[in-house]
Enzyme design. Sequence first.
Site, PDB file in Angstrom:
ATOM      1  N   ARG A  70       0.852  -1.193   0.000  1.00  0.00           N
ATOM      2  CA  ARG A  70       0.000   0.000   0.000  1.00  0.00           C
ATOM      3  C   ARG A  70       0.889   1.245   0.000  1.00  0.00           C
ATOM      4  NH1 ARG A  70      -1.799   0.798   4.329  1.00  0.00           N
ATOM      5  NH2 ARG A  70      -1.247  -1.016   5.545  1.00  0.00           N
ATOM      6  N   TYR A 198      -1.896  -3.447  -7.054  1.00  0.00           N
ATOM      7  CA  TYR A 198      -1.607  -4.242  -5.864  1.00  0.00           C
ATOM      8  C   TYR A 198      -2.642  -4.104  -4.747  1.00  0.00           C
ATOM      9  CZ  TYR A 198       0.711  -6.536  -2.113  1.00  0.00           C
ATOM     10  OH  TYR A 198       0.969  -7.403  -1.107  1.00  0.00           O
ATOM     11  N   LYS A 207      -9.727  -1.959   1.607  1.00  0.00           N
ATOM     12  CA  LYS A 207      -9.363  -0.819   2.465  1.00  0.00           C
ATOM     13  C   LYS A 207     -10.141   0.446   2.077  1.00  0.00           C
ATOM     14  CE  LYS A 207      -6.251  -3.300   4.524  1.00  0.00           C
ATOM     15  NZ  LYS A 207      -6.508  -3.799   5.877  1.00  0.00           N
ATOM     16  N   HIS A 227     -10.691  -1.977  11.500  1.00  0.00           N
ATOM     17  CA  HIS A 227      -9.614  -2.839  11.016  1.00  0.00           C
ATOM     18  C   HIS A 227      -9.403  -3.962  12.037  1.00  0.00           C
ATOM     19  CE1 HIS A 227      -5.140  -2.999   9.522  1.00  0.00           C
ATOM     20  NE2 HIS A 227      -5.905  -3.839   8.851  1.00  0.00           N
ATOM     21  N   SER A 249      -1.355  -3.616  10.329  1.00  0.00           N
ATOM     22  CA  SER A 249      -1.083  -4.553   9.242  1.00  0.00           C
ATOM     23  C   SER A 249       0.132  -5.428   9.556  1.00  0.00           C
ATOM     24  CB  SER A 249      -0.801  -3.766   7.958  1.00  0.00           C
ATOM     25  OG  SER A 249      -1.840  -2.842   7.756  1.00  0.00           O
ATOM     26  N   CYS A 251       0.652  -7.800  11.725  1.00  0.00           N
ATOM     27  CA  CYS A 251       0.977  -8.039  13.142  1.00  0.00           C
ATOM     28  C   CYS A 251       0.297  -9.311  13.649  1.00  0.00           C
ATOM     29  CB  CYS A 251       0.549  -6.857  14.000  1.00  0.00           C
ATOM     30  SG  CYS A 251       1.624  -5.437  13.837  1.00  0.00           S
ATOM     31  N   LYS A 253      -2.879 -10.712  12.605  1.00  0.00           N
ATOM     32  CA  LYS A 253      -4.350 -10.818  12.674  1.00  0.00           C
ATOM     33  C   LYS A 253      -4.820 -12.148  12.079  1.00  0.00           C
ATOM     34  CE  LYS A 253      -6.263  -7.013  10.989  1.00  0.00           C
ATOM     35  NZ  LYS A 253      -5.091  -6.183  10.652  1.00  0.00           N
ATOM     36  N   THR A 254      -4.250 -12.513  10.919  1.00  0.00           N
ATOM     37  CA  THR A 254      -4.693 -13.755  10.275  1.00  0.00           C
ATOM     38  C   THR A 254      -4.385 -14.952  11.177  1.00  0.00           C
ATOM     39  OG1 THR A 254      -4.294 -12.711   8.147  1.00  0.00           O
ATOM     40  CG2 THR A 254      -4.543 -15.094   8.129  1.00  0.00           C
ATOM     41  N   ASP A 276      -9.564  -9.361   8.914  1.00  0.00           N
ATOM     42  CA  ASP A 276      -9.029  -8.025   8.628  1.00  0.00           C
ATOM     43  C   ASP A 276     -10.006  -6.888   8.943  1.00  0.00           C
ATOM     44  OD1 ASP A 276      -6.832  -6.472   7.687  1.00  0.00           O
ATOM     45  OD2 ASP A 276      -7.886  -6.126   5.807  1.00  0.00           O
ATOM     46  N   ARG A 365       1.568 -12.201  -0.754  1.00  0.00           N
ATOM     47  CA  ARG A 365       0.221 -12.468  -0.229  1.00  0.00           C
ATOM     48  C   ARG A 365      -0.410 -13.705  -0.839  1.00  0.00           C
ATOM     49  NH1 ARG A 365      -2.054  -8.432   3.425  1.00  0.00           N
ATOM     50  NH2 ARG A 365      -0.392  -6.906   3.625  1.00  0.00           N
ATOM     51  N   GLY A 490      -0.422 -20.322  18.652  1.00  0.00           N
ATOM     52  CA  GLY A 490      -1.488 -21.053  19.357  1.00  0.00           C
ATOM     53  C   GLY A 490      -1.534 -20.724  20.838  1.00  0.00           C
ATOM     54  N   ASP A 491      -0.371 -20.437  21.421  1.00  0.00           N
ATOM     55  CA  ASP A 491      -0.344 -20.171  22.862  1.00  0.00           C
ATOM     56  C   ASP A 491      -1.018 -18.850  23.231  1.00  0.00           C
ATOM     57  OD1 ASP A 491       0.833 -22.536  23.830  1.00  0.00           O
ATOM     58  OD2 ASP A 491       2.763 -21.892  23.034  1.00  0.00           O
ATOM     59  N   ASN A 492      -1.327 -18.024  22.256  1.00  0.00           N
ATOM     60  CA  ASN A 492      -2.080 -16.796  22.574  1.00  0.00           C
ATOM     61  C   ASN A 492      -3.441 -17.136  23.181  1.00  0.00           C
ATOM     62  OD1 ASN A 492       0.002 -15.246  21.628  1.00  0.00           O
ATOM     63  ND2 ASN A 492      -0.857 -14.995  19.581  1.00  0.00           N
TER      64      ASN A 492
HETATM   65  C1  OXD Z   1      -3.162  -4.429   5.360  1.00  0.00           C
HETATM   66  C2  OXD Z   1      -3.832  -5.573   4.718  1.00  0.00           C
HETATM   67  O1  OXD Z   1      -2.195  -3.900   4.782  1.00  0.00           O
HETATM   68  O2  OXD Z   1      -4.743  -6.125   5.359  1.00  0.00           O
HETATM   69  O3  OXD Z   1      -3.573  -4.049   6.462  1.00  0.00           O
HETATM   70  O4  OXD Z   1      -3.507  -5.926   3.568  1.00  0.00           O
HETATM   71 MN    MN Z   2      -5.289  -5.068   7.142  1.00  0.00          MN
END
Ligand code: OXD
Ligand code: MN
Length: 580
Positions: A70, A198, A207, A227, A249, A251, A253-254, A276, A365, A490-492
């Site tokens: 981005r 992209y 976004k 987000h 982004s 960090c 999340k997925t 996301d 990605r 997983g331990d989170n």
């Molecule tokens: C981001 C994404 O950059 O989800 O946050 O792709």
């Molecule tokens: Mn994102």
Amino acid sequence: MTTTNAALRDWVARAATLTRPDQIHWCDGSQAEHDRLLELMLERGELIALNQATHPGCYLHRSHPSDVARVEHLTFVCTRSRDEAGPNNNWMDPLEANRRIDALFDGCMRGRTMYVVPYCMGPLASPFSRCGVEITDSPYVVLNMRIMTRMGEAALRRIERDGSFVRGLHSIGDLDPERRLIMHFPEELSIKSIGSGYGGNALLGKKCHALRIASWQARDEGWLAEHMLIVGVENPQGETHYLACAFPSACGKTNLAMLVPPASLPGWKVWTLGDDIAWLHPGPDGRLRAINPESGFFGVVPGTNQKTNRNAYEMIRHDTIYTNVGITADRQPWWEGLGEGKPAQDWQGRPYDAANGPAAHPNSRFTVAAKQNPSYSPLSEASDGVPISAILFGGRRCKVAPLVYEARDWRHGVLVGAGMASETTAAAVGKVGVVRRDPMAMKPFCGYNFADYWSHWLSFEGRARQLPKVFHVNWFRQDDDGRFLWPGFGDNLHVLRWVIDRCTGRAGARETAIGFLPEPRDLDMQGLEIGPTALKQLLDVDPAAWRAEMDDIARYLGEFGDRLPPALTEQQRRTRTALG
Ligand code: OXD
Ligand code: MN
């Protein structure tokens, strides 16, 4: 295919007059259409078939080497008044913005096909969902939008019923970074993007629509576009709590959204609803209910393996579009952290040479349908979403922020979100590893002035009877030698367990100046190899570091001047005073 909606017909005609495509194709979202586009892209070399024996239905796209993330410095919010956009956004007057970007669009689709892509963000039947139409000259965008959104004929029918839609005009232009712009016109519910093919620059449903434009709509209509991932955590008694978690982004999340419970927590299950974006509405039951507007994942590939994220690893073994990964000699996708095989070509198609850097771009990605995830929750399709028990904010902080703490109440929670900071990642162009303030992980995505956004958040005290509890987590704390103190992944779930038990009043905590923290005995640490010293460091609140943190938050909030809600300043002062 065309439409009975006159506004849509006129807009498509005007876009065609400006951009001069050779032909116009209205996307119906069918399999036959998908197959034709795939063929076309394979013929033109815009997609490369990966090894169909090991990765059926998987393809690789290589974007232009200057077009891999981005571009926040080229992203604008164009409102009539500069104050509406706020110091958190790049701003341009709408007239000037249209003039500049239309000059780039002029004739840009000559020799190309213009695709008209109707899409719905959210389940097709949900009153919380919103529709849009993206006009694009990129078949890659069409294929990605078909995975990431409910795209095609059914979305068009909903647009015709609703009568409203967000307009998104996109062209890859000539991919020259000097001629790249991403413009948002929230007052007109429209987006114009040129010069990039992209991800978040080009898949306008994500976004641009679901965050920047939707956050504006949400303020007007009394909901929140955030987000955030959405995850369901089921305890061994079969009780499920839904959490919405905002992290910047790249960090994790997925990974958190599709966490695989560790052996040390038998009987726990995790259900993925989104990785996301969350749209949160006050429900008739007085709770905040969340839907995921997307129907797929556009996730960061490097680091994904059987151990870090088994669900993602399995889900991307078939029917996946890869962007900017390396490949092995037998054309399997390859990336750093995969833990098997070796690269033959890097993400630019060069023979792999470690001297050229990583084989997969750090922001490479996968695009994959949410339904392919083994932990997919069928409630992802629920029209009224899921009730949210807790909101988690978090960032990548090697120091200062403890593993977890709970805000005193909603107002304090808004300060915790507004004060978020994180070390930057490869998801956006720019220097990596620099701490920056990223309130609610929305710094790049809020479509209006943050001061008004925080007021909007605070207003939920009057909109919902039972608001979620608010927490802050940090999986990235390091010791003095730079080693991570927490195993993560997983331990989170050990931390999520405490969070859920706090929501149901089953777990203890100590009150500190920054909020409630678990005592070591309040956390279930079974199966974790973390000594008492490391645990103490993880749960440490250093008053001097926190005084500096709160002073920096005050400085940052000060940038928003008179528009800043007094309740936020009051919360900052209260915490600062308690720190001594
Ligand atoms: C981001 C994404 O950059 O989800 O946050 O792709
Ligand atoms: Mn994102």
